[in-house]
Scaffold this motif. Structure first.
Motif, mmCIF file in Angstrom:
data_model
loop_
_atom_site.group_PDB
_atom_site.id
_atom_site.type_symbol
_atom_site.label_atom_id
_atom_site.label_comp_id
_atom_site.label_asym_id
_atom_site.label_seq_id
_atom_site.Cartn_x
_atom_site.Cartn_y
_atom_site.Cartn_z
ATOM 1 N N SER A 1 -9.166 15.371 3.135
ATOM 2 C CA SER A 1 -10.349 15.190 2.452
ATOM 3 C C SER A 1 -9.848 15.455 0.903
ATOM 4 O O SER A 1 -9.985 14.639 -0.129
ATOM 5 C CB SER A 1 -11.255 16.201 2.510
ATOM 6 O OG SER A 1 -11.108 17.517 2.204
ATOM 7 N N LYS B 1 -7.478 12.221 -0.040
ATOM 8 C CA LYS B 1 -8.609 11.090 -0.199
ATOM 9 C C LYS B 1 -9.058 11.363 -1.830
ATOM 10 O O LYS B 1 -9.346 10.211 -2.197
ATOM 11 C CB LYS B 1 -9.888 11.263 0.743
ATOM 12 C CG LYS B 1 -9.423 10.654 2.163
ATOM 13 C CD LYS B 1 -10.719 10.584 2.989
ATOM 14 C CE LYS B 1 -10.304 9.926 4.547
ATOM 15 N NZ LYS B 1 -11.416 9.990 5.243
ATOM 16 N N CYS C 1 -8.267 8.540 -4.763
ATOM 17 C CA CYS C 1 -9.497 7.840 -5.065
ATOM 18 C C CYS C 1 -9.243 7.856 -6.769
ATOM 19 O O CYS C 1 -9.698 6.867 -7.207
ATOM 20 C CB CYS C 1 -10.710 8.287 -4.747
ATOM 21 S SG CYS C 1 -11.171 7.691 -2.847
ATOM 22 N N ASP D 1 -1.490 3.192 4.285
ATOM 23 C CA ASP D 1 -2.566 3.732 4.935
ATOM 24 C C ASP D 1 -3.187 2.831 5.591
ATOM 25 O O ASP D 1 -3.598 3.130 6.941
ATOM 26 C CB ASP D 1 -3.520 4.643 3.990
ATOM 27 C CG ASP D 1 -4.418 5.448 4.605
ATOM 28 O OD1 ASP D 1 -4.251 6.250 5.612
ATOM 29 O OD2 ASP D 1 -5.495 5.592 3.869
#
Length: 512
Positions: A215, A218, A222, A382
């Motif tokens: 997480s 991520k 982002c 990814d």
């Protein structure tokens, strides 16, 4: 506290994992009628992996079997690797006193590995005390020598493993699923994952979370996606309130509706007067501050200071503080932050990679690649990794030594064959070397055809470069069955040339 915990379980009519053993044991011990019923019902009992049973499980077996003694167990004390969760290999010894007339059958023939691999495993485990002595042997022939390779650092280690897999796959006409990389701890796989992705080697990480699926990774990815592409609505929505900025659901709904009407991205309409008129002043101000902040970072990136912008971004959002608030402990928060530093350092390295037309005197610290291209490359890796899920039957298997128990692979690499890794530093401090030796034994005996043990001279830990010492277990392996590389620079150069010539000759043979 424990009484309150038990009361809570009772009130919910629930049991926890340990209760699944403890409660039946208590019932069978205290209720003769129930005990006789189950002893009459179970005529024969077979228990596998008996070396991993704990005291409660042993007692449950006793109560189920009773006096008839119709019990068979299969176990290997040399593969007892779960003492940290209560396993007691001495249960095998206890059988002799609790079950009279016990018959021991040794299964010493191995149907998996070559004799070189088995000789190494036998030699290693001889240094442990044994409940039952045994010598594994096989009809698979002598087999290839075990490769023991020392490299400069962890980067060189993953590069070596990736290149070896590509080379052996080609030369042996093998499939990726025939290769396995075993690690002592999950953290060792991070750099390996990046290397496999860079070289487009499909892999499956067993018993752990993929690096890019974490997480915290991520979140930061982002942020970077928005920096290089403000029109990425999915990335923007993930981080708009990470950490919290008091930008509520109603604000985002209004923003989304307005963006749809304008047929534009969420970020691109934040500064428009129409949105300002549609939102309360405080809500609009929060969005405006976020937009202005991103714009300032984008200007730094455009001026060639991408790494500086990323560091500033992390400081501004106080992501470490956010992790401390949302992690189960300080240690977990710091470990997650370490993953982020690993990602940022990898990006910084890509930013500084020289391009083909760079002058020889080019500054090694100068950013020669654009952040946009680096992020696109990472996103592509990814995406390819996600798509490779469709080819789940042909992937290199990456897993811990514990997770590898019971499995087998034609070609096995064991990473980090060094002190403080294997054996693990905690086991060294606790004088629990015997279990670490059993863990190494389990890893070695996963290999069917070839086995490679890798180690590094130096490794980075918490920002420091540390000197590494080869594992004591390496000294316990039979030298005649080992082929060492990298331990002597002079000899290594000759060996590399010979290996290169052999590889080239093998490649020519494929086209004859």
């Amino acid at each position: 506290l424990y009484r309150r915990y038990e009361q809570a379980l009772t009130s919910y009519n629930a049991v926890d994992f340990d209760d699944l053993i403890t409660l039946p044991v208590q019932l069978l011990e205290n209720n003769e009628q129930v005990r006789q019923r189950w002893q009459g019902k179970i005529r024969y009992l077979l228990v596998d992996e008996y070396q991993d049973t704990n005291t409660s499980q042993y007692r449950l077996v006793q109560l189920l079997v009773g006096d008839r003694g119709k019990l068979s167990v299969v176990g290997d004390d040399d593969q007892s690797i779960y003492s940290w969760r209560g396993a007691n290999p001495e249960n095998l010894v206890q059988l002799e006193s609790d079950f009279k007339g016990l018959k021991v059958i040794k299964l010493e023939q191995n149907y998996r590995s070559t004799n070189r691999i088995l000789r190494a495993a036998n030699a290693l485990i001889e240094h442990n005390p044994h409940i039952y002595d045994k010598q594994l042997w096989s009809e698979k022939g002598l087999g290839d020598a075990i490769e023991v390779i020392q490299v400069a650092n962890e980067e060189a280690e993953t590069e070596l493993i990736a290149n070896q897999i590509i080379e052996q796959k080609l030369l042996r006409a093998a499939r990726f699923k025939q290769f396995a990389v075993l690690v002592r701890s999950n953290h060792q796989s991070k750099l390996l994952e990046l290397k496999f992705q860079a070289k487009q080697i499909p892999y499956h990480l067993t018993g752990g979370t993929s690096f890019f699926a974490r997480s915290e990774i991520k979140d930061i990815m982002c942020y970077l996606r928005v920096l290089v592409n403000p029109d990425d609505d999915a990335a923007f929505l993930r981080i708009v309130n990470v950490p919290r900025r008091k930008i509520g659901i109603s604000t985002l709904e209004t923003l989304g509706q307005y963006a749809n009407q304008r047929n534009a991205s969420l970020f691109s309409v934040i500064n428009e007067i129409g949105l300002q008129q549609a939102l309360p002043a405080a809500s609009f101000d929060r969005l405006k501050r976020l937009s202005d902040w991103f714009s300032g970072l984008q200007r730094q990136i455009d001026n060639g200071f991408a790494r500086q912008a990323i560091d500033e971004m992390l400081d501004d959002i106080d992501y470490l503080g956010w992790l401390h608030q949302n992690s189960s402990s300080t240690v977990v928060a710091e470990r997650r932050m370490e993953n982020i530093h690993f990602l940022i350092n990898s990006i910084a390295k890509e930013l500084r990679k020289p391009v083909d037309d760079s002058p020889p005197e080019a500054d090694a610290t100068e950013e020669t690649a654009s952040l946009e291209n680096v992020i696109k490359k990472l996103l592509l890796r990814d995406l390819l990794d996600q798509q490779s899920e469709e080819q789940a039957d042909d992937k290199v298997q990456v897993m811990t030594l514990h997770a590898a128990k019971g499995l087998e692979f034609p070609h096995v690499f064991i990473m980090g064959f060094e002190e403080q890794i294997l054996p693990h530093r905690n086991s060294v401090d606790e004088a629990n070397i015997e279990e670490e030796r059993r863990l190494a034994y389990v890893g070695i005996t996963r290999a069917q055809q070839t086995l490679a043990l890798t180690c590094a001279r130096t490794r980075k830990q918490f920002g420091e470069t540390l000197q590494c010492q080869i594992s004591r277990f390496l000294e316990e392996l039979p030298s005649d069955d080992l082929h060492k590389r990298g331990f002597n620079d002079a000899d290594d150069g000759v060996a590399n040339k010979a290996k290169g010539a052999q590889t080239l000759e093998s490649l020519r043979g494929l086209f004859d």
